[in-house]
Design a protein around this motif. Structure first.
Motif, PDB file in Angstrom:
ATOM      1  N   TYR A   1       3.006  -5.171  -5.569  1.00 55.76           N
ATOM      2  CA  TYR A   1       4.115  -4.465  -4.934  1.00 55.76           C
ATOM      3  C   TYR A   1       3.615  -3.421  -3.939  1.00 55.76           C
ATOM      4  N   PHE A   2       2.722  -2.550  -4.371  1.00 55.55           N
ATOM      5  CA  PHE A   2       2.256  -1.479  -3.487  1.00 55.55           C
ATOM      6  C   PHE A   2       1.334  -1.989  -2.391  1.00 55.55           C
ATOM      7  N   PHE A   3       0.563  -3.045  -2.669  1.00 58.00           N
ATOM      8  CA  PHE A   3      -0.245  -3.641  -1.606  1.00 58.00           C
ATOM      9  C   PHE A   3       0.658  -4.216  -0.527  1.00 58.00           C
ATOM     10  N   ALA A   4       1.687  -4.946  -0.930  1.00 61.91           N
ATOM     11  CA  ALA A   4       2.592  -5.556   0.045  1.00 61.91           C
ATOM     12  C   ALA A   4       3.270  -4.497   0.909  1.00 61.91           C
ATOM     13  N   ILE A   5       3.691  -3.406   0.289  1.00 60.63           N
ATOM     14  CA  ILE A   5       4.333  -2.324   1.044  1.00 60.63           C
ATOM     15  C   ILE A   5       3.341  -1.721   2.033  1.00 60.63           C
ATOM     16  N   TRP A   6       2.150  -1.384   1.540  1.00 57.69           N
ATOM     17  CA  TRP A   6       1.142  -0.772   2.409  1.00 57.69           C
ATOM     18  C   TRP A   6       0.755  -1.700   3.553  1.00 57.69           C
ATOM     19  N   ASP A   7       0.484  -2.938   3.236  1.00 56.37           N
ATOM     20  CA  ASP A   7       0.028  -3.899   4.235  1.00 56.37           C
ATOM     21  C   ASP A   7       1.070  -4.096   5.335  1.00 56.37           C
ATOM     22  N   ALA A   8       2.318  -4.250   4.953  1.00 54.82           N
ATOM     23  CA  ALA A   8       3.373  -4.445   5.943  1.00 54.82           C
ATOM     24  C   ALA A   8       3.552  -3.204   6.804  1.00 54.82           C
ATOM     25  N   TYR A   9       3.539  -2.046   6.176  1.00 49.80           N
ATOM     26  CA  TYR A   9       3.693  -0.779   6.891  1.00 49.80           C
ATOM     27  C   TYR A   9       2.548  -0.577   7.879  1.00 49.80           C
ATOM     28  N   LYS A  10       1.328  -0.818   7.410  1.00 49.63           N
ATOM     29  CA  LYS A  10       0.141  -0.652   8.255  1.00 49.63           C
ATOM     30  C   LYS A  10       0.184  -1.592   9.449  1.00 49.63           C
ATOM     31  N   ASP A  11       0.592  -2.832   9.223  1.00 46.25           N
ATOM     32  CA  ASP A  11       0.601  -3.822  10.301  1.00 46.25           C
ATOM     33  C   ASP A  11       1.795  -3.694  11.244  1.00 46.25           C
ATOM     34  N   ALA A  12       2.780  -2.911  10.895  1.00 44.91           N
ATOM     35  CA  ALA A  12       3.992  -2.816  11.714  1.00 44.91           C
ATOM     36  C   ALA A  12       3.685  -2.328  13.123  1.00 44.91           C
ATOM     37  N   LYS A  13       2.756  -1.418  13.255  1.00 43.91           N
ATOM     38  CA  LYS A  13       2.388  -0.943  14.586  1.00 43.91           C
ATOM     39  C   LYS A  13       0.894  -1.075  14.838  1.00 43.91           C
ATOM     40  N   GLY A  14       0.188  -1.731  13.932  1.00 45.31           N
ATOM     41  CA  GLY A  14      -1.226  -2.000  14.139  1.00 45.31           C
ATOM     42  C   GLY A  14      -2.112  -0.775  14.119  1.00 45.31           C
ATOM     43  N   GLU A  15      -1.670   0.285  13.483  1.00 46.41           N
ATOM     44  CA  GLU A  15      -2.482   1.497  13.428  1.00 46.41           C
ATOM     45  C   GLU A  15      -2.377   2.107  12.046  1.00 46.41           C
ATOM     46  N   SER A  16      -3.326   2.956  11.731  1.00 48.53           N
ATOM     47  CA  SER A  16      -3.303   3.612  10.432  1.00 48.53           C
ATOM     48  C   SER A  16      -4.065   4.921  10.525  1.00 48.53           C
ATOM     49  N   LYS A  17      -3.540   5.931   9.854  1.00 54.29           N
ATOM     50  CA  LYS A  17      -4.229   7.208   9.793  1.00 54.29           C
ATOM     51  C   LYS A  17      -5.308   7.123   8.715  1.00 54.29           C
ATOM     52  N   PRO A  18      -6.377   7.927   8.842  1.00 51.93           N
ATOM     53  CA  PRO A  18      -7.464   7.868   7.863  1.00 51.93           C
ATOM     54  C   PRO A  18      -6.972   8.109   6.434  1.00 51.93           C
ATOM     55  N   TYR A  19      -7.413   7.266   5.554  1.00 54.27           N
ATOM     56  CA  TYR A  19      -7.136   7.367   4.117  1.00 54.27           C
ATOM     57  C   TYR A  19      -5.645   7.300   3.772  1.00 54.27           C
ATOM     58  N   ALA A  20      -4.828   6.827   4.691  1.00 51.63           N
ATOM     59  CA  ALA A  20      -3.385   6.763   4.434  1.00 51.63           C
ATOM     60  C   ALA A  20      -3.042   5.792   3.306  1.00 51.63           C
ATOM     61  N   PHE A  21      -3.966   4.925   2.976  1.00 48.78           N
ATOM     62  CA  PHE A  21      -3.736   3.945   1.906  1.00 48.78           C
ATOM     63  C   PHE A  21      -3.798   4.579   0.514  1.00 48.78           C
ATOM     64  N   LEU A  22      -4.424   5.737   0.386  1.00 49.12           N
ATOM     65  CA  LEU A  22      -4.676   6.307  -0.943  1.00 49.12           C
ATOM     66  C   LEU A  22      -3.416   6.576  -1.772  1.00 49.12           C
ATOM     67  N   PRO A  23      -2.348   7.131  -1.221  1.00 49.01           N
ATOM     68  CA  PRO A  23      -1.146   7.291  -2.056  1.00 49.01           C
ATOM     69  C   PRO A  23      -0.595   5.950  -2.573  1.00 49.01           C
ATOM     70  N   PHE A  24      -0.707   4.899  -1.783  1.00 48.29           N
ATOM     71  CA  PHE A  24      -0.246   3.581  -2.228  1.00 48.29           C
ATOM     72  C   PHE A  24      -1.127   3.050  -3.355  1.00 48.29           C
ATOM     73  N   VAL A  25      -2.439   3.184  -3.184  1.00 49.36           N
ATOM     74  CA  VAL A  25      -3.384   2.694  -4.192  1.00 49.36           C
ATOM     75  C   VAL A  25      -3.208   3.441  -5.512  1.00 49.36           C
ATOM     76  N   PHE A  26      -3.130   4.750  -5.437  1.00 50.04           N
ATOM     77  CA  PHE A  26      -2.985   5.525  -6.667  1.00 50.04           C
ATOM     78  C   PHE A  26      -1.612   5.335  -7.302  1.00 50.04           C
ATOM     79  N   SER A  27      -0.608   5.055  -6.500  1.00 54.40           N
ATOM     80  CA  SER A  27       0.696   4.688  -7.061  1.00 54.40           C
ATOM     81  C   SER A  27       0.578   3.406  -7.867  1.00 54.40           C
TER      82      SER A  27
END
Length: 156
Positions: free
Chosen positions: A80-106
């Motif tokens: 669930y959280f991988f799918a949310i993160w992956d889709a969000y990250k790919d929506a504009k093709g950019e990501s802030k540093p370590y922005a994945f951490l709240p999703f992973v820890f969730s």
């Protein structure tokens, strides 16, 4: 036009919350999206998740615990959280540093909530396999946010 570049991140985020894989489909990642939708259905059916949700909403927590297939349900938070993160990250093709951490820890903390949901009581009340993992979500978001903040401070 590059895939995902024209999508609003919030649109993709909310569709991903509704069903893992929908955000990927919106982003044009059809194979990944269909795979995630298929995995969501497999884990949902094998873990009896819809039945657990219905029972939990009706306050029948012990019945929800009894029908839960924990071996399958434990996969759900990470998917669930991988799918949310992956889709969000790919929506504009950019990501802030370590922005994945709240999703992973969730995902980590919600999985821990699933693990303990058959036995852990709060104030003498069995919370169950839907509500206890949800209560663990803010802890995961907070832990991931704090670790991200620390890492960002160290890299300054």
């Amino acid at each position: 036009m590059e895939k995902g570049k024209n999508r609003d991140k919030l649109e993709v985020l909310f569709w991903s919350i509704a069903l893992p894989g929908f955000g990927q489909l919106l982003n044009g990642a059809y194979i990944k999206g269909l795979l995630l939708v298929g995995l969501e259905f497999l884990i949902n059916v094998m873990g009896n998740f819809n039945q657990i949700i219905i029972l939990s909403f009706h306050g029948e927590i012990q019945k929800a615990v009894e029908v839960t297939n924990y071996g399958w349900l434990m996969f759900y938070p990470c998917l669930y959280f991988f799918a949310i993160w992956d889709a969000y990250k790919d929506a504009k093709g950019e990501s802030k540093p370590y922005a994945f951490l709240p999703f992973v820890f969730s995902a980590y903390f919600v999985t821990v909530g699933v693990i303990f949901s058959a036995d852990l009581k709060l104030f003498g009340i069995l919370i169950g396999p839907v509500w206890l993992p949800i209560l663990f979500l803010p802890v995961g978001l907070l832990a991931g946010g704090i670790i991200r903040w620390i890492l960002l401070k160290r890299s300054e």
